[in-house]
Design a protein around this motif. Structure first.
Motif, mmCIF file in Angstrom:
data_model
loop_
_atom_site.group_PDB
_atom_site.id
_atom_site.type_symbol
_atom_site.label_atom_id
_atom_site.label_comp_id
_atom_site.label_asym_id
_atom_site.label_seq_id
_atom_site.Cartn_x
_atom_site.Cartn_y
_atom_site.Cartn_z
ATOM 1 N N ASN A 22 -4.245 6.421 -64.107
ATOM 2 C CA ASN A 22 -4.792 6.666 -63.918
ATOM 3 C C ASN A 22 -6.242 5.458 -63.944
ATOM 4 O OD1 ASN A 22 -7.596 8.625 -64.460
ATOM 5 N ND2 ASN A 22 -6.592 10.131 -65.465
ATOM 6 N N PRO A 23 -6.725 5.917 -62.818
ATOM 7 C CA PRO A 23 -7.998 4.759 -62.698
ATOM 8 C C PRO A 23 -8.439 4.605 -63.329
ATOM 9 C CG PRO A 23 -7.006 5.013 -60.582
ATOM 10 C CD PRO A 23 -6.237 5.806 -61.380
ATOM 11 N N ALA A 24 -9.493 6.050 -64.066
ATOM 12 C CA ALA A 24 -10.676 6.210 -64.538
ATOM 13 C C ALA A 24 -10.225 6.974 -66.074
ATOM 14 C CB ALA A 24 -11.018 8.053 -64.174
ATOM 15 N N ALA A 25 -8.943 6.233 -66.313
ATOM 16 C CA ALA A 25 -8.716 6.706 -68.012
ATOM 17 C C ALA A 25 -8.640 5.053 -68.104
ATOM 18 C CB ALA A 25 -7.761 7.084 -68.099
ATOM 19 N N ASN A 26 -8.469 4.359 -67.249
ATOM 20 C CA ASN A 26 -8.224 2.752 -67.144
ATOM 21 C C ASN A 26 -9.611 2.523 -67.267
ATOM 22 O OD1 ASN A 26 -6.060 2.435 -64.907
ATOM 23 N ND2 ASN A 26 -5.256 2.885 -67.160
ATOM 24 N N LYS A 224 -14.174 12.906 -59.043
ATOM 25 C CA LYS A 224 -14.561 12.030 -58.907
ATOM 26 C C LYS A 224 -15.756 11.604 -60.094
ATOM 27 C CE LYS A 224 -10.405 10.046 -56.640
ATOM 28 N NZ LYS A 224 -10.252 11.196 -56.366
ATOM 29 N N ALA A 225 -16.427 12.293 -60.068
ATOM 30 C CA ALA A 225 -18.071 12.599 -60.680
ATOM 31 C C ALA A 225 -17.501 11.937 -62.738
ATOM 32 C CB ALA A 225 -19.037 13.122 -60.470
ATOM 33 N N ILE A 260 -21.331 10.903 -78.311
ATOM 34 C CA ILE A 260 -21.180 10.923 -76.987
ATOM 35 C C ILE A 260 -19.593 11.396 -76.262
ATOM 36 C CG2 ILE A 260 -23.020 9.189 -76.780
ATOM 37 C CD1 ILE A 260 -20.997 7.563 -74.633
ATOM 38 N N GLY A 261 -20.358 12.195 -74.902
ATOM 39 C CA GLY A 261 -18.415 12.697 -75.046
ATOM 40 C C GLY A 261 -18.856 13.005 -73.693
ATOM 41 N N ILE A 262 -17.827 11.962 -72.836
ATOM 42 C CA ILE A 262 -17.768 11.450 -71.470
ATOM 43 C C ILE A 262 -16.569 12.862 -71.152
ATOM 44 C CG2 ILE A 262 -16.872 9.992 -70.307
ATOM 45 C CD1 ILE A 262 -16.624 7.914 -72.377
ATOM 46 N N CYS A 263 -16.888 12.828 -69.321
ATOM 47 C CA CYS A 263 -15.885 13.900 -68.591
ATOM 48 C C CYS A 263 -15.759 13.758 -67.392
ATOM 49 C CB CYS A 263 -16.149 15.236 -69.321
ATOM 50 S SG CYS A 263 -17.721 16.157 -68.751
ATOM 51 N N MET A 264 -14.603 14.437 -66.787
ATOM 52 C CA MET A 264 -15.142 13.661 -65.512
ATOM 53 C C MET A 264 -14.093 14.472 -64.699
ATOM 54 S SD MET A 264 -12.843 10.525 -63.919
ATOM 55 C CE MET A 264 -12.857 10.438 -62.311
ATOM 56 N N LEU A 265 -14.462 15.197 -63.754
ATOM 57 C CA LEU A 265 -13.923 15.694 -62.392
ATOM 58 C C LEU A 265 -12.842 14.887 -61.443
ATOM 59 C CD1 LEU A 265 -16.707 16.399 -62.557
ATOM 60 C CD2 LEU A 265 -16.426 17.727 -60.882
#
Ligand SMILES: C[S@@+](CC[C@H](N)C(=O)[O-])C[C@H]1O[C@@H](n2cnc3c(N)ncnc32)[C@H](O)[C@@H]1O
Length: 279
Positions: A22-26, A224-225, A260-265
């Motif tokens: 998962n490129p975003a997780a990477n 993917k924001a 902080i919390g990071i989240c992604m669509l």
């Protein structure tokens, strides 16, 4: 002992994230890991030094400022929506604001590295204060060679001070929108004139308000924001808001870093991953 165990857990979780298909997780893992290691190239180092020199200067600045705060107050305050909209006026100093409300150290670097990794066109920020987090994000965009920060601030004195700070740092890719988020958020999103691919919510830490801003943002976010929330564990209300956000069907990836919390669509992702990394 707990600190030691947390450190090992953190390393393992980051390693696992960095190896996921998962490129975003990477990218998130890389950003956090590089921030912990303070792994910066020469250009990045120069920007960080510039911003931190300004911080050192402002930490000594005893100039008095009158601030109207439209936020939730303390973590146990029970202001009504009307009271928050009215605002609370108080007098403080630049040094005190710098010390108490600006993102620093690892957190500022994580924002910087996330912007470097994800290369967003727009960084929409709620809560400018003196402009430190905006400066970190805008500096990362300058290195990326594209992108702009749109940052919202209610206290007029802080709008003026942050603009002075951006001028000092020669960061011309930031626009500060003065006014209460309740009044300015929708227009600021329209001003961006494109889907928002990155947002940092760092103000008005009230459960209902945070959820409202999330609902306003959601239809305007790019697929993917990345959306980052500050102080997700600051109060019971913020914990509930964070839980509601990460369980929303459109949020596919979330990482709780405590502060902080990071989240992604990501509409392409089938499953959902909600992770807590000890910090
Ligand atoms: C924690 S500070 C932001 C710090 C900044 N992001 C940084 O790290 O340098 C939060 C800011 O949000 C502003 N704020 C809080 N609630 C607001 C609201 N409802 N409308 C507009 N501004 C608000 C406050 O005036 C304060 O300056």
């Amino acid at each position: 002992m707990k600190i030691y165990i947390d450190k090992i857990k953190r390393r393992l979780l980051l390693w696992w994230l960095s190896k996921m298909k998962n490129p975003a997780a990477n990218k998130i893992a890389n950003a956090i890991y590089a921030s912990i290691k303070k792994d910066l190239n020469k250009q990045e180092q120069q920007w960080v030094e510039c911003i931190e020199n300004l911080r050192s200067e402002l930490q000594e600045n005893q100039k008095q400022v009158s601030i109207t705060d439209y936020g939730a107050g303390q973590s146990d305050s029970t202001y009504s929506d009307e009271e928050m909209y009215e605002g609370k006026v108080h007098t403080t100093t630049v040094a005190e604001i710098c010390r108490t409300s600006s993102k620093r150290d690892i957190w500022a670097l994580i924002l910087f590295k996330l912007v470097r990794e994800f290369q967003p066109n727009i960084c929409l920020e709620l809560g400018t204060s003196l402009g430190f987090s905006a400066a970190y994000q805008a500096a990362a965009q300058r290195i990326n060679n594209h992108g702009q920060v749109i940052t919202l601030e209610g206290a007029q004195a802080l709008v003026a001070l942050s603009q002075q700070n951006f001028t000092k740092l020669k960061l011309d890719n930031i626009s500060v929108v003065g006014g209460k988020f309740q009044d300015t958020l929708s227009a600021a999103i329209d001003q961006a004139n494109q889907p928002i691919d990155y947002a940092f919510i760092d103000g008005h830490h009230d459960k209902e308000a945070t959820l409202r801003y999330f609902e306003i943002l959601l239809p305007k976010l790019a697929d993917k924001a990345l959306v980052i929330f500050d102080d997700i564990n600051w109060s019971e209300g913020m914990r509930i808001a964070w839980h509601k956000i990460v369980t929303h069907e459109q949020i596919k990836l979330s990482i709780d870093l405590n502060a902080i919390g990071i989240c992604m669509l990501d509409s392409e992702l089938k499953g959902k991953l909600n992770l807590r990394i000890p910090f």
